[in-house]
Design an enzyme around this catalytic site. Structure first.
Site, short mmCIF file in Angstrom:
data_model
loop_
_atom_site.label_atom_id
_atom_site.label_comp_id
_atom_site.label_asym_id
_atom_site.label_seq_id
_atom_site.Cartn_x
_atom_site.Cartn_y
_atom_site.Cartn_z
N ALA A 1 83.61 -80.96 -117.43
CA ALA A 1 84.93 -81.27 -117.97
C ALA A 1 85.78 -81.90 -116.87
O ALA A 1 85.57 -81.64 -115.68
CB ALA A 1 85.59 -80.00 -118.47
N GLY B 1 80.52 -78.67 -118.35
CA GLY B 1 80.55 -79.20 -119.72
C GLY B 1 79.45 -80.22 -119.97
O GLY B 1 78.98 -80.37 -121.10
N GLU C 1 76.55 -78.33 -120.83
CA GLU C 1 76.79 -77.68 -122.13
C GLU C 1 76.52 -78.65 -123.28
O GLU C 1 75.93 -78.28 -124.29
CB GLU C 1 78.22 -77.14 -122.17
CG GLU C 1 78.38 -75.97 -121.20
CD GLU C 1 79.80 -75.46 -121.15
OE1 GLU C 1 80.65 -76.12 -120.53
OE2 GLU C 1 80.06 -74.39 -121.73
N GLU D 1 81.19 -73.51 -113.31
CA GLU D 1 82.60 -73.26 -113.67
C GLU D 1 83.21 -72.12 -112.87
O GLU D 1 84.40 -72.13 -112.57
CB GLU D 1 82.72 -72.93 -115.16
CG GLU D 1 82.65 -74.14 -116.09
CD GLU D 1 81.24 -74.52 -116.50
OE1 GLU D 1 80.28 -74.07 -115.83
OE2 GLU D 1 81.09 -75.25 -117.49
C1 3HC Z 1 84.45 -76.76 -120.44
C2 3HC Z 1 83.60 -76.70 -119.21
O1 3HC Z 1 82.81 -75.55 -119.27
C3 3HC Z 1 84.45 -76.67 -117.98
C4 3HC Z 1 83.86 -77.50 -116.90
O2 3HC Z 1 82.95 -78.27 -117.07
S1 3HC Z 1 84.61 -77.36 -115.41
C5 3HC Z 1 83.78 -78.52 -114.41
C6 3HC Z 1 82.44 -78.02 -113.98
N1 3HC Z 1 81.87 -78.97 -113.07
C7 3HC Z 1 81.95 -78.79 -111.75
O3 3HC Z 1 82.46 -77.80 -111.25
C8 3HC Z 1 81.34 -79.89 -110.93
C9 3HC Z 1 82.31 -80.32 -109.89
N2 3HC Z 1 81.84 -81.48 -109.15
C10 3HC Z 1 80.88 -81.39 -108.23
O4 3HC Z 1 80.25 -80.39 -107.98
C11 3HC Z 1 80.58 -82.64 -107.45
O5 3HC Z 1 81.74 -83.44 -107.49
C12 3HC Z 1 79.41 -83.50 -108.03
C13 3HC Z 1 78.11 -82.76 -107.76
C14 3HC Z 1 79.59 -83.78 -109.49
C15 3HC Z 1 79.38 -84.87 -107.29
O6 3HC Z 1 79.34 -84.62 -105.91
P1 3HC Z 1 79.57 -85.81 -104.86
O7 3HC Z 1 78.74 -86.97 -105.27
O8 3HC Z 1 79.40 -85.22 -103.50
O9 3HC Z 1 81.05 -86.30 -105.05
P2 3HC Z 1 82.42 -85.52 -104.83
O10 3HC Z 1 83.06 -86.05 -103.59
O11 3HC Z 1 82.29 -84.06 -104.97
O12 3HC Z 1 83.24 -86.04 -106.09
C16 3HC Z 1 83.53 -87.42 -106.26
C17 3HC Z 1 84.86 -87.55 -106.95
O13 3HC Z 1 84.71 -87.04 -108.27
C18 3HC Z 1 85.72 -86.08 -108.54
N3 3HC Z 1 85.14 -85.09 -109.44
C19 3HC Z 1 84.00 -84.40 -109.29
N4 3HC Z 1 83.77 -83.60 -110.34
C20 3HC Z 1 84.80 -83.81 -111.18
C21 3HC Z 1 85.14 -83.30 -112.46
N5 3HC Z 1 84.38 -82.41 -113.10
N6 3HC Z 1 86.28 -83.73 -113.02
C22 3HC Z 1 87.06 -84.63 -112.41
N7 3HC Z 1 86.79 -85.16 -111.21
C23 3HC Z 1 85.67 -84.75 -110.61
C24 3HC Z 1 86.06 -85.51 -107.18
O14 3HC Z 1 87.33 -84.92 -107.18
C25 3HC Z 1 85.98 -86.73 -106.31
O15 3HC Z 1 87.16 -87.46 -106.51
P3 3HC Z 1 87.82 -88.29 -105.31
O16 3HC Z 1 86.82 -89.33 -104.94
O17 3HC Z 1 89.08 -88.81 -105.89
O18 3HC Z 1 88.04 -87.29 -104.20
#
Ligand code: 3HC
Length: 724
Positions: free
Chosen positions: A65, A109, A112, A132
Site C-alpha cells: 500500500a 498489499g 495480498e 506491515e
Molecule cells: C494494506 C496493506 O496491508 C498495508 C501495506 O501494504 S503497508 C506497506 C507494506 N510494504 C512495505 O512495508 C514495503 C516498504 N518498502 C520497502 O521495503 C522497500 O522500499 C522496497 C523493498 C519496496 C524497495 O527497496 P529499495 O529498492 O531499496 O528502495 P527504497 O529506497 O526503500 O524505496 C524507494 C522509494 O520508494 C518509496 N517506497 C517504498 N515503499 C513504498 C510504499 N509501500 N509506499 C510508498 N512509497 C514507498 C521509498 O520511500 C523511497 O522513496 P524516495 O526515493 O522518495 O526516498
C-alpha cells in the site's frame, strides 16, 4: 510525480493483462486499487476474456500500500470504502481465474493482491512478505487470513512478526508461489497457467477457502499460543503484534469475517501513536541518505577497495571487523607488536563469533580472516583508499597521526577519524589536505551497532562525503551526516540523560534502580546507571569532565562516576559499579553498598544534615530524565548539527536505543508538545536552580520560541540558516 496508471490489455489468447504502474515501487494507492478492481470487473464481463494476469510495471510487482498516503490520513477510515471486501468478492470470488506474475518484490498489499489471485508465479530474484508490522500496522487486505492458508499458521506468524521476506525458492518450498520462472518467460508462463486453470487442467483454488496447509482448529490454536509466548518480547508498549495474532486466531473459524475486521484494525493502527512513529522512522531511514549538495549533484561514488585502521583497541578492532565482514581487505596499525597481536586476535575472535552464529564454513571463515593484516609501519598504507584513525582521544597524538597519513597515503586517500569528541578541523590542523578529511564516528561495538555518524567540516569535499555514504551502506551502517562539533549528534543530545539521573539520585534521593526501571519500562535498552556500568565509570568521569568544560552552566558539578572510580567500582568489567555483577556474568544485582556511596556523594556535594528525600512520581522521573535530552536536542537542531530533525530521530534510535516505536527523540517530544516540555522544564529550573545544577533545566531559546509559537520542535532545524 507522475500519476499512477493501471493498464489493461487483452491478447489474442484471451488473457487480460492488468499492469500496476506507480513509481518507484508500484505502490497501491486508493486510485490504483480501484483501477485494478475495475479492470477485473471489465475482464469478468468481456466475453473475449478467458483468464486474467496481474503484474507490475518496470520489472517490479508491488511494494505494498502507498505509505505516503498514510501520513496525510487524518482520522480512522477517512475516505476509505472497504478494499478487502472488494478484493475478496471481485478478485478471489470472481468468475474468471487470475494469476499473479511477480518480479523483484511482492510486499504488503502487493502480496495480498497476489494471494487473492488463484496462482502465483515469481522470478528467481523476487522477495515476498508482509512487512506491515515494521510500520506498526497489520496487513489490511486479507493477508493475515491468506498467508496462513498458503504457508501454514506457524510460518505465517513468524513471517509477519519478524518481518521476513522470503526469497522465491523459499516461497516455492513453502507453498506461497506455485512456480519460479526466468524473467523472460514470466508473462507467457503466467498466461498459460491462467488458461490452464480456466480449462480445468490446473485446479482453481481460492486461498481463503484452502485448508491444505492448516490443520484442525485445536492444533492451530496451540501453535498460536506457543507463538504468543515466543514473541512476548515484541508486545511491550505496542498493540500491533498482539493484534496480528488475535486476528489470525479469529480467522480460524471464519476467515472472511476476520479479513473485514483485519482491515478495520489495520486502519486504526495507522493512526495509533506507535503506527505514526514507525511510519515516521520508515521515511527517516530513506531521507537520511539524501544529503543536499552531495547526493544530488550527479557525482558517482568511488569504490573503497582497501582500508587501514590506526589503533587496534576496542573501537579499532570493531571497525576492522565491520570492514572485513563485507569482504574488504583491512590493515590495522599499532605502535608495538604486543598491541598489534592483541588487535588482530580481537578481530579474529569477533569473526569466529560471527561465523558460529551465522553457520559459516571453516573455509569461508579463513577467507575472511585472511583479509585482516597487521602492521607497525605507515609505509604499508601506500595503496589504501580509506584510513580510519581510532587512537585515543589526544589532540597531539591525533595531529601527529594525520601528518604521517598525509605523508604516506596516496593523494586521493580519504583520511577519517573516529573521534567522538575532538573537532575534525583541530585533528587535521597540521595537514594540507582538508578536503579529504572527515569523521567516521562508530558506536561500540562497531561491528554490531548500525549507526555511523559521518562528520564533515566546511572543507570536506562532496565527493569524499558521497564516497563515505556509499562505503557506510556497503559495511551495513546507516550514515547520518553531522557537522563537526563537540559530541556530534547523539552523544551531545544525550549527555543530560546521565546527568539528570545523577541529580535525581543524589539531590532528590530517588533510588537509582527505580530510575533505571522506569527508563527500561519506557523502552530504553538500559537505564542511565546501568549504561554507565556498561561503558565503564572511567569513561563516565572523562565524558563528565568534557561536558563540564564545554557547557559549564548546564552540567552537574559532581556525579556518581568519580566516586565509584575512587572506590574501584568501575562497572561491569570489575564486577562492581552502580550494580554488583555475579562473577563471570553480565547479570546485574542491586548493590547494598550503594546507599552509603550516595550518602557520601551528598556530603561531598554540600547537602547538609537537613537534606530530605523528595517524593516524586514515576512519570515525573521519566520526564526529568528525558526532557533535558529533548532540550539539548533543540540546541542540536538550532546549531544545524544535523540536516533534519528526522536524522536526529534516527540517530537516537540507532545510537542510543531510543524506542523505535516512539519515533525518535524529537518526534517523541513533538508528540507531547513543546508547551508541556517547556512548562515542566521551567518548573524544575525554578525549583532546583542552584550552584550545583545552574541552568541544567533551563529551556533552550529554541524550545522557548517553539512553545510560545505553538510550533513543532522538528521545524527548528528548518528555521535556522545552514552554516555548512
Ligand atoms: C494494506 C496493506 O496491508 C498495508 C501495506 O501494504 S503497508 C506497506 C507494506 N510494504 C512495505 O512495508 C514495503 C516498504 N518498502 C520497502 O521495503 C522497500 O522500499 C522496497 C523493498 C519496496 C524497495 O527497496 P529499495 O529498492 O531499496 O528502495 P527504497 O529506497 O526503500 O524505496 C524507494 C522509494 O520508494 C518509496 N517506497 C517504498 N515503499 C513504498 C510504499 N509501500 N509506499 C510508498 N512509497 C514507498 C521509498 O520511500 C523511497 O522513496 P524516495 O526515493 O522518495 O526516498
Amino acid at each position: 510525480m507522475a500519476s499512477p496508471v493501471v493498464t489493461f490489455d487483452v491478447g489474442d489468447d484471451g488473457v487480460a493483462v492488468i499492469t500496476m504502474k506507480n513509481p518507484p515501487v508500484n505502490a497501491i494507492s486508493g486510485e490504483v486499487l480501484s483501477a485494478v478492481l475495475a479492470h477485473f470487473q471489465t475482464a469478468h464481463s468481456r466475453k473475449d476474456v478467458k483468464a486474467i494476469v496481474l503484474t507490475g510495471a518496470d520489472g517490479k510487482f508491488c511494494g505494498g500500500a502507498d505509505i505516503r498516503g498514510f501520513q496525510v490520513r487524518k482520522s480512522v477510515g477517512a475516505g476509505r470504502e472497504s478494499g478487502v471486501i472488494r478484493v475478496n468478492d471481485i478478485m478471489e470470488g470472481g468468475p474468471k481465474p487470475a494469476v499473479a506474475a511477480i518480479e523483484t518484490f511482492a510486499l504488503g498489499g502487493g502480496l495480498e493482491l497476489a494471494m487473492a489471485c488463484h496462482a502465483r508465479l515469481a522470478t528467481p530474484n523476487t522477495r515476498l512478505g508482509l512487512p506491515e508490522l515494521q510500520l506498526g500496522i497489520i496487513p489490511g487486505l486479507g493477508g493475515t487470513q491468506r498467508l496462513p492458508r498458503l504457508v501454514g499458521v506457524g510460518k505465517a506468524i513468524d513471517m509477519m512478526l519478524t518481518v521476513q521476506m522470503l526469497p522465491a525458492d523459499d516461497a516455492l518450498r513453502s507453498g506461497l508461489v506455485d512456480a519460479v520462472v526466468p524473467p523472460e518467460r514470466l508473462l507467457a508462463d503466467a498466461k498459460k497457467w491462467a488458461l490452464n486453470i480456466a480449462s480445468g487442467r490446473i485446479p482453481w483454488r481460492r486461498t481463503l477457502a484452502r485448508t491444505d496447509h492448516v490443520g484442525p482448529v485445536e492444533e492451530s490454536l496451540k501453535i498460536i499460543e506457543s507463538k504468543r509466548a515466543q514473541y512476548k518480547h515484541l508486545f511491550k508498549n505496542v498493540p500491533h503484534p498482539a493484534a496480528c495474532l488475535d486476528i489470525v486466531q479469529r480467522g480460524l473459524k471464519d476467515p472472511y469475517a476476520a479479513s473485514v475486521m483485519e482491515e478495520k484494525i489495520s486502519g486504526e493502527l495507522q493512526v495509533s501513536p506507535s503506527g505514526k512513529s514507525l511510519i515516521h522512522v520508515f521515511f527517516s531511514e530513506r531521507a537520511v541518505l539524501k544529503v543536499p549538495g552531495v547526493t544530488d549533484r550527479g557525482l558517482k561514488p568511488r569504490q573503497i577497495r582497501s582500508v587501514a585502521i590506526v589503533g587496534g583497541g576496542l573501537m579499532g578492532s570493531g571497525i576492522a571487523t565491520a570492514v572485513a565482514l563485507q569482504q574488504i581487505p583491512v590493515q590495522i596499525k599499532e605502535t608495538d607488536s604486543d598491541a598489534l597481536n592483541r588487535a588482530v586476535n580481537t578481530v579474529r575472535a569477533n569473526l569466529e563469533n560471527r561465523a558460529k552464529k551465522s553457520g559459516w564454513t571453516q573455509q569461508k571463515l579463513q577467507k575472511v580472516i585472511a583479509l585482516v593484516k597487521g602492521t607497525l609501519d605507515y609505509k604499508d598504507f601506500g595503496n589504501v583508499d580509506l584510513v580510519m584513525e581510532a587512537a585515543f582521544e589526544s589532540i597531539p597524538v591525533k595531529q601527529q597521526i594525520f601528518e604521517a597519513l598525509e605523508r604516506y597515503c596516496k593523494a586521493d586517500c580519504i583520511l577519517a577519524t573516529n573521534t567522538s569528541l575532538i573537532d575534525i578541523d583541530v585533528v587535521g590542523a597540521k595537514t594540507h589536505c582538508q578536503d579529504r578529511l572527515a569523521g567516521t564516528h562508530f558506536f561500540s561495538p562497531a561491528h554490531v551497532m548500525p549507526l555511523l555518524e559521518l562528520v564533515r567540516t566546511e572543507k570536506t569535499s562532496p565527493q569524499v562525503q558521497l564516497d563515505l555514504i556509499n562505503f557506510a551502506k556497503i559495511i551495513r551502517k546507516i550514515p547520518v551526516t553531522v557537522k563537526s562539533s563537540v559530541g556530534f549528534a547523539v552523544n551531545r543530545a544525550f549527555f543530560p540523560y546521565v546527568s539528570s539521573a545523577n541529580f535525581l539520585a543524589i539531590y532528590l534521593g530517588v533510588d537509582p534502580y527505580r530510575i533505571d526501571r522506569i527508563l527500561k519500562d519506557f523502552g530504553m535498552p538500559v537505564g542511565p546507571f546501568r549504561m554507565t556500568d556498561m561503558a565503564g565509570q572511567q569513561i563516565g568521569v572523562a565524558t563528565g569532565n568534557l561536558w563540564r568544560q564545554t557547557f559549564p552552566n548546564r552540567t552537574l558539578k559532581m556525579g556518581l562516576s568519580s566516586l565509584l572510580e575512587e572506590k574501584n567500582r568501575l562497572g561491569e568489567k570489575t564486577g562492581k559499579g552502580v550494580y554488583n555483577y555475579k562473577p563471570g556474568t553480565r547479570k546485574e544485582e542491586p548493590a547494598p553498598e550503594l546507599k552509603d556511596i550516595l550518602a557520601e556523594a551528598r556530603r561531598r556535594s554540600g547537602l547538609g544534615a537537613d537534606w530530605q528525600e523528595v517524593s516524586i512520581s514515576d512519570q515525573e522521573i521519566l520526564e526529568m530524565v528525558l526532557f533535558p535530552v529533548v532540550n539539548e536536542a533543540c540546541r542540536v537542531l538550532e546549531e544545524k548539527v544535523v540536516l533534519r530533525a528526522s536524522d536526529l530521530d534516527l540517530a537516537s534510535i540507532l545510537g542510543m536505543g531510543f524506542p523505535r516505536y516512539r519515533g525518535g527523540i524529537v518526534f517523541w517530544g513533538d508528540s507531547l508538545g513543546a508547551e508541556h516540555i517547556h512548562s515542566q522544564l521551567s518548573k524544575w529550573y525554578n525549583l532546583y536552580k542552584s550552584d550545583a545544577i545552574e541552568e541544567f533545566y533551563k529551556p533552550s531559546p529554541s524550545l522557548e520560541r517553539t512553545a510560545a509559537s505553538k510550533g513543532t520542535l522538528a521545524s527548528i532545524v528548518e528555521l535556522t540558516r545552514s552554516r555548512l
